[in-house]
Design an enzyme around this catalytic site. Structure first.
Site, PDB file in Angstrom:
ATOM      1  CG  ASP A   1      -0.001 -57.794   7.061  1.00  4.01           C
ATOM      2  OD1 ASP A   1       1.032 -58.203   6.616  1.00  4.01           O
ATOM      3  OD2 ASP A   1      -0.970 -58.678   7.391  1.00  4.01           O
TER       4      ASP A   1
HETATM    5  C1  BGC Z   1       0.434 -61.298   5.401  1.00  6.77           C
HETATM    6  C2  BGC Z   1       1.407 -61.271   6.633  1.00  6.77           C
HETATM    7  C3  BGC Z   1       2.827 -61.679   6.156  1.00  6.77           C
HETATM    8  C4  BGC Z   1       3.204 -60.415   4.953  1.00  6.77           C
HETATM    9  C5  BGC Z   1       4.547 -60.670   4.509  1.00  6.77           C
HETATM   10  C6  BGC Z   1       0.753 -60.259   4.594  1.00  6.77           C
HETATM   11  O1  BGC Z   1      -0.165 -60.558   3.579  1.00  6.77           O
HETATM   12  O2  BGC Z   1      -0.588 -60.918   6.193  1.00  6.77           O
HETATM   13  O3  BGC Z   1       1.176 -62.373   7.781  1.00  6.77           O
HETATM   14  O4  BGC Z   1       3.601 -61.573   7.258  1.00  6.77           O
HETATM   15  O5  BGC Z   1       2.256 -60.570   4.068  1.00  6.77           O
HETATM   16  O6  BGC Z   1       4.525 -61.659   3.765  1.00  6.77           O
END
Ligand code: BGC
Length: 749
Positions: free
Chosen positions: A263
Site C-alpha cells: 500500500d
Molecule cells: C490506500 C489504497 C490506495 C492507495 C493509492 C492508499 O492510501 O490505502 O487503498 O490504493 O492509497 O491511492
C-alpha cells in the site's frame, strides 16, 4: 521437381531463421514461465531493481531495452481514478480522464448476485484499458468489524462467505480484460484510526474463519494476479512485509503466484521488504513514514539500499529473482498480452451496468402500510428533503474518489421520473458537508447555506404539511470522519442534527420515507416513527436514476444487507468488549506519535456481525441478509439429496420459491449451517450458500444450493487445519439471517 524441393528447403530455412530470430521471451508459442526464464537471463541488476518499485505515483518501470512497457496502476475500486501528476497527488489536469462511477462495493455485495460482480469487473476493466491502466487497486474485502469503519463502504460486508462469493467474479471479470486486480488490504485492516500503527491481535481461528476467506477465494478461485499489503501490523510486522501472512499463508499455503504490492507508504524497511514477501513497492515516504522529497524513487527501500545490499554481499539475488519473476509474470498477463481486448470509456453499457447493479443493491429495509412505491396515479405533491438529495457523492472518501463524467443526483432523478403531473418540491433540511473537493477534483457545487438548524427544520416541516409523500434523503457522506479513508466515524448516530429533522417530519406526515445514503449502518432511534426506510449506499453515476427507479417501483427492490444493522454501537462485539480502536503499549506513546505501535485485540474472535448478535440474543434494527420487496414470496418443500454426507462428498438442498404477490421480483434464498454439537464453541449459524432468483407473479422455481465439507468445518487452532466433526447439522433456509423459514437435519459421517 528440383525447383519444388529447392523452394521447400528455402521456405523451411526461412521459418527456422524466423524462429531463431524470435527470442524466447517474445515467443508467444512458449509458456509464460519459459519466456520469464529467458527474460530474467537477459536483465541487468539495474533493470531488475527498476521493475520492483515505483517510478511515479502510480507507475513502475518496464524493461524498455527488451520492449516491456511501463506498468500503470490506478485506484480503484469503484471506477478509474483521474490522473495525477507524475510525482504529485495534484491533478494532471487531463480532459479525457472522466469515468463512469460504479456503485461502491457495499452496494455490489448487497445485490447478493455474483453476475453483478462479473459485469462490474468487466466494465471496470474496459474503462481501465481505455485509460491505459494495467492494474486496478481493488477490490477491497476487509471485513466490516465495526460500523464506525471509515472504509467499510469500499468493502463487501461482514460475512466471509458472502464476500468470498462476490469477490471472485469481480476479479475474473476485470482480469478477463487483461487488467490485473489488486485485492486489498491484506489483511486485518478493519478500521482506519491509527491505521499505520495498529498491531492486530487476533486468534488464529478468527483470522482463518473470518478475516482471510475472501482473500483466499480471490487468490484461489478468482486467480488474482496481485494483492495489496495493508498498512497495519500483525504479529509485530507490517503487513506489506510480513513473514507469516505473505510468505507462509499467501505464497506458501495458498500458492499465490502473483505480485504483492505495498500500500502507498506501507513499506518501512529494506531487510523486511527483501525477505518477507513484498514484490512491488509503491508510495513510500523516503524518510520512513512522514515525508518524502521529489522524485526520490531511487531512495525506495527496494531501490538503492537493496542494490547496495546485493553489491556488498548482504543479500544474494535469490529473493530479487523471485520478485522479478512475479513481476514479469504480471507483465505477461497484462502489458505483454497481445490479445488484450479494446477498452471503452463511459460507454452506454457501463452506465447500464451501474444502474442495474444499483437497482439490485439498494435495500428496502422497512415499508409500513406499503407506503412505497410512490403512487404516481394519486400523488400530486412530493417533497424531497435533505442534503444528500442534491450532493454529489463521487468526489471524496479518499483514494476511491473519482472524476465522474456524470452523476445524476437523487432530486434530479426524482424530478425526471415524477415530473409532469406531480409537483416535486425541495427543502434542504440540514447542512452537512459543503466542501465538495478531493485532490483537486471539485464538484463545482455550491452547497453553502447559512440558515440555522431550526430555520432549516421549520422550512421542511412547513412544506411537508401539504405533501403526499415526504422523501428525506440523508445519511453520511464522503467527508473526513464519515465514510472516508484515513479515519473512522466518531459516532454511530446520524450527523448534522438529522435525528431532529426526522423526528419533526415524522410528527408532520404519515408518508415519510427515509433514504439513507451511506456505506455503514447508523443509529435509527426513530425507526418506528417513519413509514419506509431505504438503504441506498454510494451508487455512483446513476444514483438519482436508480433511487427514483426504486422509489417509484420501476425497479422492484431486491438488495439484502451485507452486514448487521445494530440498534446501538454496543450491540457490536468489538464495541461491547471495548476493543476498538486499541490500546497504546505505553502511556507515553500516544504523545510520542506516529511510529508508536498500539495493540488492537479482536477479543470478540469469530463473533463478528450476526455471529455476535445470534450468540448474545441481540435483536438488531435490521438483520444481516434482510431486505424487502414490493412483492411477496413463499419458500417451501426443503429437500436434501441424501440424509448423510461424507467428508469428500456433497449435499444439495432444494427449496421451492414462489412469487405470491403481483409484481415481478427477486428473492435471495439463504442457506445457513448450524453444527448441533461440537467440541469447540461454534456460531449459532453461518451463511454457507445463497441464490437469487427472479420470479414473475405466481411463478415458482426450485432453487438448488450445494455444500461440501468446507461448509461444515472450523479452523482447528491446535493443528492449524480445517476440521469437521461427525454428527448432526442443521440446514437453515430463509430470506434473512433472522427469518429462517425451513430447516432440515443431516449427518456428517
Ligand atoms: C490506500 C489504497 C490506495 C492507495 C493509492 C492508499 O492510501 O490505502 O487503498 O490504493 O492509497 O491511492
Amino acid at each position: 521437381m528440383k525447383h519444388f524441393i529447392a523452394s521447400c528447403v528455402f521456405v523451411m530455412c526461412a521459418m527456422t531463421t524466423n524462429a531463431q530470430q524470435t527470442p524466447a521471451y517474445l515467443d508467444e508459442s512458449l509458456q509464460i514461465e519459459q519466456r520469464i526464464d529467458d527474460t530474467l537471463a537477459r536483465m541487468t541488476l539495474q533493470e531488475k531493481i527498476r521493475v520492483i518499485h515505483a517510478q511515479s505515483k502510480f507507475s513502475s518501470a518496464g524493461v524498455p531495452r527488451l520492449g516491456f512497457p511501463d506498468f500503470w496502476t490506478d485506484d480503484g475500486p469503484h471506477g478509474v481514478r483521474p490522473d495525477v501528476l507524475w510525482d504529485e497527488w495534484e491533478q494532471a489536469g487531463q480532459t479525457n480522464d472522466s469515468c463512469v462511477a460504479f456503485p461502491a462495493l457495499t452496494c455490489l455485495a448487497a445485490t447478493w448476485n455474483p453476475d453483478m460482480s462479473l459485469i462490474y469487473g468487466k466494465s471496470l476493466g474496459e474503462e481501465a484499458l481505455y485509460r491505459g491502466k494495467d492494474m486496478i487497486l481493488g477490490p477491497g474485502v476487509n471485513i466490516n468489524r465495526t460500523p464506525l469503519g471509515g472504509r467499510n463502504f469500499e468493502y463487501m460486508g461482514e460475512d466471509p462467505y458472502l464476500a468470498s462469493t462476490m469477490v471472485v467474479p469481480y476479479v475474473q471479470g476485470l482480469q478477463s480484460m487483461g487488467v490485473s486486480a489488486c485485492v486489498k488490504h491484506y489483511c486485518l485492516n478493519n478500521d482506519e484510526e491509527y491505521r499505520h500503527q495498529v498491531n492486530v491481535v487476533v486468534s488464529d481461528r478468527a483470522l482463518h474463519e473470518i478475516y482471510l476467506p475472501a482473500f483466499k477465494a480471490a487468490v484461489q478461485q478468482g486467480k488474482a494476479w496481485a494483492i495489496m499489503g495493508a498498512y497495519n501490523i500483525y504479529k509485530n510486522e507490517h503487513n506489506c512485509h510480513n513473514q507469516y501472512t505473505l510468505n507462509k499463508i499467501l505464497k506458501g499455503d495458498w500458492q499465490f503466484d502473483g505480485v504483492v504490492v505495498s500500500d502507498w507508504g506501507g513499506c518501512h524497511d529494506t531487510d523486511q521488504a527483501v525477505k518477507n514477501g513484498l514484490d512491488l513497492e509503491f508510495g513510500s515516504w523516503t524518510n520512513g513514514l512522514s515525508q518524502g522529497s521529489s522524485n526520490a524513487y531511487d531512495n525506495y527501500y527496494l531501490a538503492s539500499p537493496y542494490i547496495k545490499g546485493i553489491q556488498n554481499g548482504k543479500y544474494t539475488t535469490k529473493e530479487l529473482d523471485e520478485k522479478v519473476r512475479r513481476v514479469l509474470r504480471l507483465f505477461y498477463r497484462t502489458t505483454m498480452n497481445r490479445q488484450r481486448p479494446h477498452g471503452f470509456l463511459c460507454s452506454d453499457a457501463h452506465y447500464d451496468a451501474v444502474r442495474q447493479i444499483a437497482n439490485e443493491g439498494i435495500v428496502l429495509l422497512q415499508n409500513k402500510h406499503n407506503v412505497l412505491p410512490i403512487n404516481r396515479q394519486k400523488a400530486k405533491r412530493v417533497l424531497v428533503v435533505g442534503e444528500n438529495a442534491i450532493k454529489m457523492m463521487t468526489v471524496g472518501g479518499g483514494s476511491s474518489s473519482l472524476k465522474a463524467q456524470r452523476e445524476t443526483l437523487p432530486l434530479e432523478g426524482l424530478r425526471k421520473k415524477l415530473g409532469g403531473n406531480i409537483e416535486v418540491d425541495y427543502a434542504r433540511g440540514y447542512v452537512g458537508d459543503v466542501t465538495g473537493d478531493y485532490n483537486g477534483v471539485t464538484t463545482g457545487q455550491d452547497l453553502k447555506d447559512n440558515r440555522t438548524e431550526d430555520e432549516l427544520i421549520a422550512e421542511a416541516v412547513a412544506k411537508a404539511k401539504t405533501a403526499d409523500y415526504v422523501i428525506l434523503i440523508g445519511g453520511l457522506n464522503k467527508a473526513d470522519y464519515q465514510d472516508c479513508e484515513g479515519h473512522d466515524r466518531k459516532q454511530y448516530e446520524l450527523p448534522y442534527a438529522q435525528n431532529h429533522l426526522i423526528e419533526a417530519l415524522a410528527k408532520t406526515t404519515k408518508n415519510l420515507v427515509y433514504v439513507n445514503v451511506s456505506g455503514n449502518a447508523v443509529a435509527m432511534p426513530w425507526k418506528d416513527k417513519v413509514s419506509a426506510i431505504v438503504q441506498s449506499w454510494f451508487i455512483g453515476s446513476e444514483a438519482g436514476n436508480a433511487i427514483a427507479d426504486i422509489l417509484t417501483g420501476d425497479a422492484n427492490p431486491s438488495g439484502k444487507l451485507p452486514f448487521t444493522w445494530y440498534a446501538r454501537l454496543n450491540d457490536c462485539g468489538a464495541h461491547a468488549l471495548n476493543t476498538y480502536p486499541g490500546t497504546w503499549r505505553n502511556t507515553d506513546d500516544k504523545a510520542a506519535g506516529f511510529d508508536k505501535i498500539i495493540d488492537e485485540e479482536y477479543k470478540e474472535g469469530i463473533y463478528v456481525g450476526y455471529r455476535w448478535t445470534d450468540k448474545n440474543n441481540i435483536k438488531p434494527t435490521f438483520a444481516f441478509g434482510h431486505g424487502l420487496s414490493y412483492t411477496t414470496f413463499s419458500m417451501s418443500n426443503l429437500r436434501q439429496s441424501a440424509k448423510e454426507m461424507t467428508r469428500d462428498g456433497k449435499l444439495t438442498f432444494t427449496v421451492t420459491v414462489k412469487n405470491t404477490g403481483s409484481k415481478r421480483g427477486a428473492e435471495t434464498v439463504q442457506l445457513y449451517i448450524k453444527d448441533i454439537k461440537s467440541s469447540v464453541d461454534r456460531p449459532v449459524k453461518e451463511l454457507k450458500g445463497f441464490k437469487k432468483v427472479w420470479l414473475e407473479p405466481g411463478e415458482q422455481k426450485d432453487v438448488d444450493m450445494t455444500i461440501d465439507n468446507n461448509a461444515l468445518a472450523y479452523y482447528d487452532e491446535t493443528t492449524g487445519t480445517w476440521k469437521s466433526e461427525d454428527g448432526e447439522f442443521d440446514a437453515l433456509v430463509g430470506n434473512a439471517s433472522d427469518n429462517i423459514m425451513l430447516n432440515s437435519r443431516f449427518m456428517l459421517k
